[in-house]
Design a protein around this motif. Structure first.
Motif, PDB file in Angstrom:
ATOM      1  N   ARG A  15      15.241  40.754 -17.812  1.00 59.05           N
ATOM      2  CA  ARG A  15      14.964  40.033 -19.133  1.00 59.05           C
ATOM      3  C   ARG A  15      14.199  38.878 -18.592  1.00 59.05           C
ATOM      4  NH1 ARG A  15      19.226  38.672 -23.785  1.00 59.05           N
ATOM      5  NH2 ARG A  15      18.969  41.164 -24.084  1.00 59.05           N
ATOM      6  N   TYR A  16      13.049  38.757 -19.567  1.00 60.64           N
ATOM      7  CA  TYR A  16      12.029  37.627 -19.353  1.00 60.64           C
ATOM      8  C   TYR A  16      12.333  36.511 -20.622  1.00 60.64           C
ATOM      9  CZ  TYR A  16       8.875  40.309 -16.030  1.00 60.64           C
ATOM     10  OH  TYR A  16       8.259  40.596 -14.978  1.00 60.64           O
ATOM     11  N   GLY A  17      12.671  35.621 -20.223  1.00 62.69           N
ATOM     12  CA  GLY A  17      13.098  34.413 -21.431  1.00 62.69           C
ATOM     13  C   GLY A  17      14.356  34.708 -22.053  1.00 62.69           C
ATOM     14  N   ALA A  22      13.202  36.884 -26.041  1.00 65.43           N
ATOM     15  CA  ALA A  22      13.270  37.545 -25.052  1.00 65.43           C
ATOM     16  C   ALA A  22      12.614  38.951 -24.881  1.00 65.43           C
ATOM     17  CB  ALA A  22      15.177  37.727 -24.682  1.00 65.43           C
ATOM     18  N   VAL A  23      12.302  39.138 -23.542  1.00 63.80           N
ATOM     19  CA  VAL A  23      11.622  40.718 -23.369  1.00 63.80           C
ATOM     20  C   VAL A  23      12.741  41.132 -22.419  1.00 63.80           C
ATOM     21  CG1 VAL A  23       9.685  41.903 -22.542  1.00 63.80           C
ATOM     22  CG2 VAL A  23       9.428  39.940 -23.941  1.00 63.80           C
ATOM     23  N   ASP A  24      13.231  42.356 -22.980  1.00 62.08           N
ATOM     24  CA  ASP A  24      13.769  43.281 -21.785  1.00 62.08           C
ATOM     25  C   ASP A  24      12.924  44.413 -21.180  1.00 62.08           C
ATOM     26  OD1 ASP A  24      16.559  42.425 -21.905  1.00 62.08           O
ATOM     27  OD2 ASP A  24      16.394  43.180 -24.111  1.00 62.08           O
ATOM     28  N   ALA A  25      12.403  43.686 -20.217  1.00 61.76           N
ATOM     29  CA  ALA A  25      11.230  44.547 -19.478  1.00 61.76           C
ATOM     30  C   ALA A  25      11.453  45.951 -18.555  1.00 61.76           C
ATOM     31  CB  ALA A  25      10.181  43.774 -18.645  1.00 61.76           C
ATOM     32  N   LEU A  26      13.018  45.932 -18.014  1.00 63.36           N
ATOM     33  CA  LEU A  26      13.631  46.866 -17.360  1.00 63.36           C
ATOM     34  C   LEU A  26      15.015  46.954 -18.077  1.00 63.36           C
ATOM     35  CD1 LEU A  26      12.777  46.088 -13.563  1.00 63.36           C
ATOM     36  CD2 LEU A  26      11.572  47.652 -15.032  1.00 63.36           C
ATOM     37  N   GLY A  43       3.310  54.892 -15.994  1.00 61.98           N
ATOM     38  CA  GLY A  43       3.759  54.752 -17.156  1.00 61.98           C
ATOM     39  C   GLY A  43       2.607  54.005 -17.918  1.00 61.98           C
ATOM     40  N   PRO A  44       2.580  53.787 -19.164  1.00 62.12           N
ATOM     41  CA  PRO A  44       1.504  53.035 -19.740  1.00 62.12           C
ATOM     42  C   PRO A  44       1.552  51.549 -19.511  1.00 62.12           C
ATOM     43  CG  PRO A  44       3.390  54.015 -21.412  1.00 62.12           C
ATOM     44  CD  PRO A  44       3.689  54.275 -20.167  1.00 62.12           C
ATOM     45  N   SER A  45       0.526  50.707 -20.043  1.00 65.76           N
ATOM     46  CA  SER A  45       0.331  49.403 -19.876  1.00 65.76           C
ATOM     47  C   SER A  45       1.626  48.602 -20.574  1.00 65.76           C
ATOM     48  CB  SER A  45      -1.006  49.022 -19.998  1.00 65.76           C
ATOM     49  OG  SER A  45      -0.971  47.440 -20.236  1.00 65.76           O
ATOM     50  N   GLY A  46       2.442  47.836 -19.910  1.00 67.54           N
ATOM     51  CA  GLY A  46       3.412  47.262 -20.682  1.00 67.54           C
ATOM     52  C   GLY A  46       4.866  47.726 -20.490  1.00 67.54           C
ATOM     53  N   SER A  47       4.888  48.950 -19.818  1.00 65.81           N
ATOM     54  CA  SER A  47       5.939  49.551 -19.764  1.00 65.81           C
ATOM     55  C   SER A  47       6.977  49.060 -18.634  1.00 65.81           C
ATOM     56  CB  SER A  47       5.847  51.117 -19.343  1.00 65.81           C
ATOM     57  OG  SER A  47       4.999  51.247 -18.091  1.00 65.81           O
ATOM     58  N   GLY A  48       6.378  48.349 -17.623  1.00 64.18           N
ATOM     59  CA  GLY A  48       7.486  47.593 -16.821  1.00 64.18           C
ATOM     60  C   GLY A  48       7.343  47.986 -15.444  1.00 64.18           C
ATOM     61  N   LYS A  49       6.017  48.538 -15.194  1.00 68.81           N
ATOM     62  CA  LYS A  49       5.718  49.097 -13.687  1.00 68.81           C
ATOM     63  C   LYS A  49       5.648  47.838 -12.782  1.00 68.81           C
ATOM     64  CE  LYS A  49       1.782  50.959 -14.673  1.00 68.81           C
ATOM     65  NZ  LYS A  49       1.685  50.603 -16.237  1.00 68.81           N
ATOM     66  N   THR A  50       4.978  46.864 -12.908  1.00 65.93           N
ATOM     67  CA  THR A  50       4.628  45.678 -12.410  1.00 65.93           C
ATOM     68  C   THR A  50       5.927  44.917 -12.131  1.00 65.93           C
ATOM     69  OG1 THR A  50       2.394  45.567 -12.688  1.00 65.93           O
ATOM     70  CG2 THR A  50       3.511  43.410 -11.972  1.00 65.93           C
ATOM     71  N   THR A  51       6.884  44.870 -13.079  1.00 68.88           N
ATOM     72  CA  THR A  51       8.177  43.932 -13.146  1.00 68.88           C
ATOM     73  C   THR A  51       8.925  44.974 -12.131  1.00 68.88           C
ATOM     74  OG1 THR A  51       7.824  43.524 -15.244  1.00 68.88           O
ATOM     75  CG2 THR A  51      10.031  43.358 -14.438  1.00 68.88           C
ATOM     76  N   LEU A  52       8.899  46.132 -12.259  1.00 67.18           N
ATOM     77  CA  LEU A  52       9.845  46.949 -11.318  1.00 67.18           C
ATOM     78  C   LEU A  52       9.443  46.719  -9.782  1.00 67.18           C
ATOM     79  CD1 LEU A  52      12.186  48.874 -10.637  1.00 67.18           C
ATOM     80  CD2 LEU A  52      10.763  50.927 -11.276  1.00 67.18           C
TER      81      LEU A  52
HETATM   82  N1  LIG Z   1       6.197  36.476 -16.985  1.00 64.53           N
HETATM   83  C1  LIG Z   1       6.499  37.241 -17.860  1.00 64.53           C
HETATM   84  N2  LIG Z   1       7.056  36.725 -19.034  1.00 64.53           N
HETATM   85  C2  LIG Z   1       7.409  37.186 -20.337  1.00 64.53           C
HETATM   86  N3  LIG Z   1       7.127  38.656 -20.279  1.00 64.53           N
HETATM   87  C3  LIG Z   1       6.757  39.312 -19.492  1.00 64.53           C
HETATM   88  C4  LIG Z   1       6.237  38.652 -18.331  1.00 64.53           C
HETATM   89  N4  LIG Z   1       5.725  39.407 -17.241  1.00 64.53           N
HETATM   90  C5  LIG Z   1       5.645  40.879 -18.020  1.00 64.53           C
HETATM   91  N5  LIG Z   1       6.124  40.691 -19.379  1.00 64.53           N
HETATM   92  C6  LIG Z   1       6.518  41.678 -20.316  1.00 64.53           C
HETATM   93  O1  LIG Z   1       7.361  42.790 -19.778  1.00 64.53           O
HETATM   94  C7  LIG Z   1       6.959  43.914 -20.241  1.00 64.53           C
HETATM   95  C8  LIG Z   1       6.601  44.741 -18.963  1.00 64.53           C
HETATM   96  O2  LIG Z   1       5.453  44.211 -18.313  1.00 64.53           O
HETATM   97  P1  LIG Z   1       4.751  44.699 -17.057  1.00 64.53           P
HETATM   98  O3  LIG Z   1       5.947  44.852 -15.955  1.00 64.53           O
HETATM   99  O4  LIG Z   1       3.783  43.771 -16.681  1.00 64.53           O
HETATM  100  O5  LIG Z   1       4.202  46.352 -17.283  1.00 64.53           O
HETATM  101  P2  LIG Z   1       3.152  46.993 -16.647  1.00 64.53           P
HETATM  102  O6  LIG Z   1       2.912  46.747 -15.202  1.00 64.53           O
HETATM  103  O7  LIG Z   1       3.687  48.395 -16.754  1.00 64.53           O
HETATM  104  O8  LIG Z   1       1.961  46.975 -17.468  1.00 64.53           O
HETATM  105  C9  LIG Z   1       5.715  43.795 -21.299  1.00 64.53           C
HETATM  106  O9  LIG Z   1       6.134  43.500 -22.653  1.00 64.53           O
HETATM  107  C10 LIG Z   1       5.209  42.362 -20.771  1.00 64.53           C
HETATM  108  O10 LIG Z   1       4.498  41.849 -21.875  1.00 64.53           O
END
Ligand SMILES: Nc1ncnc2c1ncn2[C@@H]1O[C@H](COP(=O)(O)OP(=O)(O)O)[C@@H](O)[C@H]1O
Ligand SMILES: [Mg+2]
Length: 237
Positions: A15-17, A22-26, A43-52
């Motif tokens: 969870r970010y924030g 708050a954003v539940d990214a994973l 997965g599409p943009s914003g799906s959580g790939k980079t976060t994972l």
């Molecule tokens: N540092 C951050 N703070 C708040 N929200 C974030 C942050 N990084 C990513 N997010 C949010 O988390 C979700 C997943 O992002 P991300 O992992 O970058 O996806 P992807 O790599 O698949 O495009 C998105 O809704 C994005 O806006």
């Protein structure tokens, strides 16, 4: 798969924030990659790939869940490793879209640097670098400046570097995005060869349609949840 080896993730959430924003990214992600296996993460943009990938790479801290790497619990509702910098340096290989080689070191030392930083004697680190450069067909460039290499050679050096500390896992973020079809498939062939030769678990984040048919197994991520799928596993010859 032998339990414990490779990389395992259970119920991993990020969870970010906080509060209303708050954003539940994973959301309770599960994933297992065996030594020698190359899996796709799509997965599409914003799906959580980079976060994972960042959680796996110990670049950011998950919110809860469990991760094991090479048989060791590294995260269980909190980090179980005291020095995350050393974990990243010695036990996780990173491959990026661009090679990011160090221009003032020759090819061998670009690869030998990580084992040297991990405390290996210089001779041993260079011998290991040379072995990897041979495996990747760039040993003839061992003494060259990185600027003298072609783009494909630079990328093979960056793959050698990712393998240099023999990490149990390599995380590759869009490694073929800028490449044409033939070169993209060549990189995938190399990653598959290296995974089996060095028994590394490799996770490739991609939305490159050229390489998606090469994966035997794919994790599809949608809105922070992963779904495991069988891939085509097209032969790379
Ligand atoms: N540092 C951050 N703070 C708040 N929200 C974030 C942050 N990084 C990513 N997010 C949010 O988390 C979700 C997943 O992002 P991300 O992992 O970058 O996806 P992807 O790599 O698949 O495009 C998105 O809704 C994005 O806006
Ligand atoms: Mg991303």
């Amino acid at each position: 798969m032998e339990k414990g080896i490779g990389i395992h993730i259970e119920g991993l959430s990020k969870r970010y924030g906080e509060g209303d924003t708050a954003v539940d990214a994973l959301k309770e992600v599960n994933m297992s990659v065996a030594p020698g296996e190359v899996v796709g993460l799509i997965g599409p943009s914003g799906s959580g790939k980079t976060t994972l990938l960042k959680c796996l790479g110990a670049v950011i801290e998950p919110t809860r869940g469990r991760m094991t790497l090479g048989g060791e619990v590294i995260y269980d509702n909190g980090w179980k490793i005291s020095d995350l910098r050393v974990l990243r340096r010695d036990r996780i290989g990173f491959i990026f879209q661009a090679p990011y080689l160090i221009p003032f070191l020759d090819v061998t030392d670009n690869v030998a640097l990580l084992p040297m930083l991990a405390g290996r004697p210089n001779g041993e680190a260079r011998a290991r670098a040379l072995e990897l450069l041979q495996a990747l067909d760039v040993a003839h460039r061992a003494k060259a400046e990185t600027s003298e290499l072609s783009g494909g050679e630079q990328q093979r050096v960056s793959i050698a570097r990712a393998l240099a500390n023999r990490p149990p896992v390599i995380l590759a973020d869009e490694p073929t995005a800028p490449l044409d079809s033939e070169r993209a498939l060549a990189v995938m062939r190399i990653l598959n060869q290296m995974a089996s030769q060095y028994q590394t678990a490799i996770i490739v984040v991609t939305h490159d349609e050229k390489i998606i048919p090469t994966f035997k197994r794919i994790y599809n991520i949608r809105d922070g949840r992963t779904f495991e799928e069988a891939g085509e596993g097209r032969a790379l010859e």
